[in-house]
Write an enzyme that holds these catalytic residues in place. Structure first.
Site, mmCIF file in Angstrom:
data_model
loop_
_atom_site.group_PDB
_atom_site.id
_atom_site.type_symbol
_atom_site.label_atom_id
_atom_site.label_comp_id
_atom_site.label_asym_id
_atom_site.label_seq_id
_atom_site.Cartn_x
_atom_site.Cartn_y
_atom_site.Cartn_z
ATOM 1 N N ASP A 1 0.869 -1.173 0.000
ATOM 2 C CA ASP A 1 0.000 0.000 0.000
ATOM 3 C C ASP A 1 0.911 1.230 0.000
ATOM 4 O OD1 ASP A 1 -2.410 1.554 0.333
ATOM 5 O OD2 ASP A 1 -1.849 1.790 2.443
ATOM 6 N N ASP B 1 -0.159 5.158 1.011
ATOM 7 C CA ASP B 1 -0.422 6.080 2.119
ATOM 8 C C ASP B 1 -0.621 5.312 3.430
ATOM 9 O OD1 ASP B 1 -0.370 8.127 0.211
ATOM 10 O OD2 ASP B 1 -2.525 7.976 -0.144
ATOM 11 N N THR C 1 -2.505 0.928 -4.772
ATOM 12 C CA THR C 1 -3.073 1.982 -3.924
ATOM 13 C C THR C 1 -4.431 2.484 -4.408
ATOM 14 O OG1 THR C 1 -2.669 4.236 -3.073
ATOM 15 C CG2 THR C 1 -1.677 3.684 -5.188
ATOM 16 N N SER D 1 -8.942 7.495 -4.146
ATOM 17 C CA SER D 1 -10.293 8.008 -4.367
ATOM 18 C C SER D 1 -10.351 9.530 -4.373
ATOM 19 C CB SER D 1 -11.255 7.466 -3.301
ATOM 20 O OG SER D 1 -10.936 7.997 -2.021
ATOM 21 N N CYS E 1 -15.930 -0.652 -9.143
ATOM 22 C CA CYS E 1 -14.957 -1.198 -10.080
ATOM 23 C C CYS E 1 -14.272 -2.433 -9.497
ATOM 24 C CB CYS E 1 -13.925 -0.138 -10.429
ATOM 25 S SG CYS E 1 -12.904 0.314 -8.997
ATOM 26 N N LYS F 1 -9.398 -1.690 -3.953
ATOM 27 C CA LYS F 1 -9.277 -2.625 -2.831
ATOM 28 C C LYS F 1 -10.461 -2.444 -1.876
ATOM 29 C CE LYS F 1 -5.158 -0.972 -1.895
ATOM 30 N NZ LYS F 1 -3.839 -0.705 -1.279
ATOM 31 N N ASP G 1 -1.753 -0.870 5.916
ATOM 32 C CA ASP G 1 -2.218 -0.399 7.222
ATOM 33 C C ASP G 1 -3.717 -0.586 7.390
ATOM 34 O OD1 ASP G 1 -2.863 3.123 6.839
ATOM 35 O OD2 ASP G 1 -2.681 1.621 5.270
ATOM 36 N N LYS G 2 -4.385 -1.120 6.367
ATOM 37 C CA LYS G 2 -5.825 -1.386 6.455
ATOM 38 C C LYS G 2 -6.083 -2.805 5.950
ATOM 39 C CE LYS G 2 -7.191 3.446 5.686
ATOM 40 N NZ LYS G 2 -5.820 3.985 5.528
#
Length: 200
Positions: A8, A10, A50, A53, A104, A108, A133-134
């Protein structure tokens, strides 16, 4: 086939200050560059996946995203780091920009971008792992049996996943990743009934 680390961006490579789109807001997490170099030296392809959005929300454009990515890649180059591929999803179901407002297969936790990367770089998921981190960053781990390292802001254990604090100790976490890189294959095989990776 190749082994890879799916990263990932950010909150994993750089500080997540919310819709990062300006160079002045971009800051690598402590130890990230060193950790990436160690993973690369251990023979792993580095692949960034990544969600962005902010493009769909109208906070920045794809051009602005690519300009920041170019800056990041220059920093990688100066540190001797080569990224095999970087993939981003600009969509969001509630985006303000009509052309990006959709559900889409690339956002993720969908795994469209992982599959695309694997096809383009001949990646073996069973010898690869993801860092994020998620939980959505790690979707590929459940669906394709890749290993996992989960950054989180609280140190805790959930089953066989160690959540590594990155709020104050991300430099330690990245160092651990690098040190363990050479033995990841053995660690995967050693976890009975699971290919998740425990880092401690």
């Amino acid at each position: 086939m190749e082994k890879a680390v799916f990263l990932d961006r950010d909150g994993t490579i750089n500080e997540d200050v919310g819709y990062v789109c300006k160079i002045e807001d971009f800051e690598f997490l402590p130890g990230a560059l060193q950790g990436l170099k160690m993973l690369q030296d251990a023979g792993y392809l580095l692949v960034i996946i990544t969600n962005q959005s902010g493009i769909a929300r109208g906070y920045f454009t794809e051009r602005e995203y690519r300009e920041l990515e170019h800056y990041m890649f220059e920093k990688f180059r100066k540190s001797g780091i080569s990224v095999a591929g970087s993939y981003y999803c600009p969509h969001h179901p509630e985006g303000k920009i009509p052309e990006y407002r959709c559900i889409c297969p690339c956002r993720k936790p969908e795994i469209g971008l992982f599959i695309r990367a694997a096809k383009e770089h001949d990646i073996d998921f069973s010898q690869s792992f993801a860092i994020g981190d998620k939980l959505r960053d790690l979707a590929i781990c459940e669906k394709k049996h890749a290993g996992v390292i989960w950054w989180e802001y609280q140190a805790a254990i959930r089953r066989d996943i160690y959540r590594v604090s990155c709020q104050t100790e991300c430099h330690v976490a990245w160092r651990i990743v690098g040190v363990k890189a050479a033995s990841l294959r053995q660690m995967f095989r050693g976890r009975e009934g699971s290919r998740r990776l425990a880092v401690c």
